[in-house]
Design an enzyme around this catalytic site. Structure first.
Site, PDB file in Angstrom:
ATOM      1  N   GLY A 160       0.820  -1.204   0.000  1.00 36.16           N
ATOM      2  CA  GLY A 160       0.000   0.000   0.000  1.00 36.16           C
ATOM      3  C   GLY A 160       0.854   1.255   0.000  1.00 36.16           C
ATOM      4  O   GLY A 160       0.569   2.215  -0.721  1.00 36.16           O
ATOM      5  N   TYR A 161       1.912   1.251   0.801  1.00 34.69           N
ATOM      6  CA  TYR A 161       2.814   2.393   0.863  1.00 34.69           C
ATOM      7  C   TYR A 161       3.517   2.606  -0.474  1.00 34.69           C
ATOM      8  O   TYR A 161       3.595   3.734  -0.982  1.00 34.69           O
ATOM      9  CB  TYR A 161       3.841   2.173   1.974  1.00 34.69           C
ATOM     10  CG  TYR A 161       4.794   3.320   2.184  1.00 34.69           C
ATOM     11  CD1 TYR A 161       4.422   4.416   2.955  1.00 34.69           C
ATOM     12  CD2 TYR A 161       6.064   3.315   1.620  1.00 34.69           C
ATOM     13  CE1 TYR A 161       5.296   5.481   3.162  1.00 34.69           C
ATOM     14  CE2 TYR A 161       6.946   4.372   1.813  1.00 34.69           C
ATOM     15  CZ  TYR A 161       6.551   5.451   2.582  1.00 34.69           C
ATOM     16  OH  TYR A 161       7.414   6.503   2.780  1.00 34.69           O
ATOM     17  N   ALA A 162       4.012   1.518  -1.067  1.00 35.78           N
ATOM     18  CA  ALA A 162       4.697   1.625  -2.355  1.00 35.78           C
ATOM     19  C   ALA A 162       3.751   2.156  -3.429  1.00 35.78           C
ATOM     20  O   ALA A 162       4.129   3.018  -4.243  1.00 35.78           O
ATOM     21  CB  ALA A 162       5.262   0.272  -2.768  1.00 35.78           C
ATOM     22  N   SER A 164       1.095   4.033  -2.977  1.00 35.67           N
ATOM     23  CA  SER A 164       0.766   5.437  -2.708  1.00 35.67           C
ATOM     24  C   SER A 164       1.910   6.356  -3.095  1.00 35.67           C
ATOM     25  O   SER A 164       1.705   7.418  -3.694  1.00 35.67           O
ATOM     26  CB  SER A 164       0.400   5.619  -1.228  1.00 35.67           C
ATOM     27  OG  SER A 164       1.527   5.465  -0.381  1.00 35.67           O
ATOM     28  N   LYS A 165       3.131   5.969  -2.783  1.00 33.26           N
ATOM     29  CA  LYS A 165       4.269   6.841  -3.064  1.00 33.26           C
ATOM     30  C   LYS A 165       4.626   6.845  -4.549  1.00 33.26           C
ATOM     31  O   LYS A 165       5.098   7.860  -5.076  1.00 33.26           O
ATOM     32  CB  LYS A 165       5.475   6.430  -2.217  1.00 33.26           C
ATOM     33  CG  LYS A 165       5.301   6.731  -0.728  1.00 33.26           C
ATOM     34  CD  LYS A 165       5.089   8.221  -0.465  1.00 33.26           C
ATOM     35  CE  LYS A 165       5.061   8.555   1.014  1.00 33.26           C
ATOM     36  NZ  LYS A 165       4.936  10.003   1.280  1.00 33.26           N
TER      37      LYS A 165
END
Length: 256
Positions: A160-162, A164-165
Site C-alpha cells: 500500500g505504501y509503495a 501510494s508513493k
C-alpha cells in the site's frame, strides 16, 4: 536580488503537514528560520502549546496548529474550510504527512490499504488541489510533495505504501505540467532511509539494518536535519525554474 536573498522566505506562509516530528519538523523549522510563518497540520497536532510551536516562535515566526486526521475525508474538508477562514493565503504547501503499515502482500488487509492510500495519496491530492487553486489564481506558489525511495522501487511488505508513493510521484508531474506556466512550482523530495519513528522497526532489525547500511554510499541513516537545505530551496525563489522534479535525499542510495 543576491543569491542568498533568493532563499529568503520573509512574509510567506508555509503549511506543513506532519510537522510535529521527524522530517516534517526538520523542514518546518528550516522554513521558519528562512523567514516563513508556519501552519502545522497532523492527526495529533495540538492547536496551541506544542513543542514545534515553541521552536517556531523562538525563531521569531508565527505558528498556527490544526489537528486533522488525513485518513478522514470529512475531517479534511472541515479543516480546509477552517483554513480558508483563518489563513486564506498559503504561499507554500509541504504535503509531507504519511503513514506506513507493514504486512506481507498476501496478508495485507483492506484496512491497511485504505488507510494508507487515503492518507498518503488522496489527502495529498485534495490538499494540493484546494490550496493550489489559490496559488494559481495569484500567479505564484510552491507545492512540495514528500515522495519516497518507493516512488521508484517496490519495497518489501509495504504494498500500500509503495503504491501510494509511486502515485505521489505521478502527482508531482501531473500538477507541474498544468501549473508551471501559471507561476506555481510543484516538486517532490524523496527521502532515503531516515532515522525517524517510521523506520524504527527497520533500524532494530538485525538482518535488514546492516543490509540497508551496506548499500548506502554515505554509510549512515539520514536525519531530519538533512532536509533543511532542499526544503528551503524548493520553497524559495531560488527554485523558480524547477518544475516536476523529485529530489532524492538518500545518501546516494539511488545512484548505487
Amino acid at each position: 536580488m543576491s543569491i542568498l536573498d533568493q532563499f529568503r522566505l520573509d512574509g510567506k506562509v508555509a503549511l506543513v503537514t506532519g510537522c510535529r516530528r521527524g522530517i516534517g519538523r526538520g523542514m518546518a523549522l528550516a522554513l521558519a528560520e528562512a523567514g516563513a510563518d508556519i501552519i502545522g497540520v497532523s492527526k495529533s497536532q495540538e492547536p496551541s502549546g506544542s513543542a514545534i510551536e515553541q521552536e517556531v516562535t523562538a525563531l521569531g515566526r508565527r505558528f498556527r496548529g490544526y489537528p486533522c486526521d488525513l485518513a478522514d475525508r470529512h475531517a479534511l474538508y472541515g479543516f480546509l474550510g477552517q483554513l480558508q477562514r483563518d489563513e486564506p493565503v498559503v504561499d507554500i504547501l509541504f504535503n509531507n504527512a504519511g503513514t506506513i503499515l507493514r504486512k506481507p502482500a498476501a496478508e495485507h488487509p483492506d484496512e491497511f490499504w485504505d488507510t494508507t492510500i487515503e492518507t498518503n495519496l488522496s489527502a495529498q491530492f485534495i490538499l494540493a488541489r484546494e490550496i493550489g487553486r489559490g496559488m494559481v489564481e495569484r500567479g505564484r506558489g510552491k507545492v512540495v510533495f514528500t515522495c519516497s525511495l518507493l516512488t521508484f522501487q517496490g519495497g518489501i511488505t509495504v504494498p500500500g505504501y509503495a503504491a501510494s508513493k509511486g502515485a505521489v510521484g505521478q502527482l508531482v508531474k501531473a500538477f507541474a505540467n498544468e501549473w508551471a506556466g501559471k507561476g506555481v512550482n510543484v516538486n517532490g523530495i524523496a527521502p532515503g532511509y531516515i532515522a525517524t519513528d517510521n523506520t524504527e522497526a527497520l533500524r532494530k532489525d538485525p538482518v535488514r539494518n546492516p543490509a540497508i547500511l551496506a548499500r548506502i554510499p554515505a554509510g549512515r541513516w539520514g536525519t531530519p536535519e538533512d532536509f533543511r537545505g532542499v526544503a528551503v530551496f524548493l520553497a524559495s525563489a531560488a527554485s523558480d525554474y524547477v518544475h516536476g522534479s523529485i529530489v532524492t535525499v538518500d545518501g546516494g542510495w539511488m545512484g548505487r
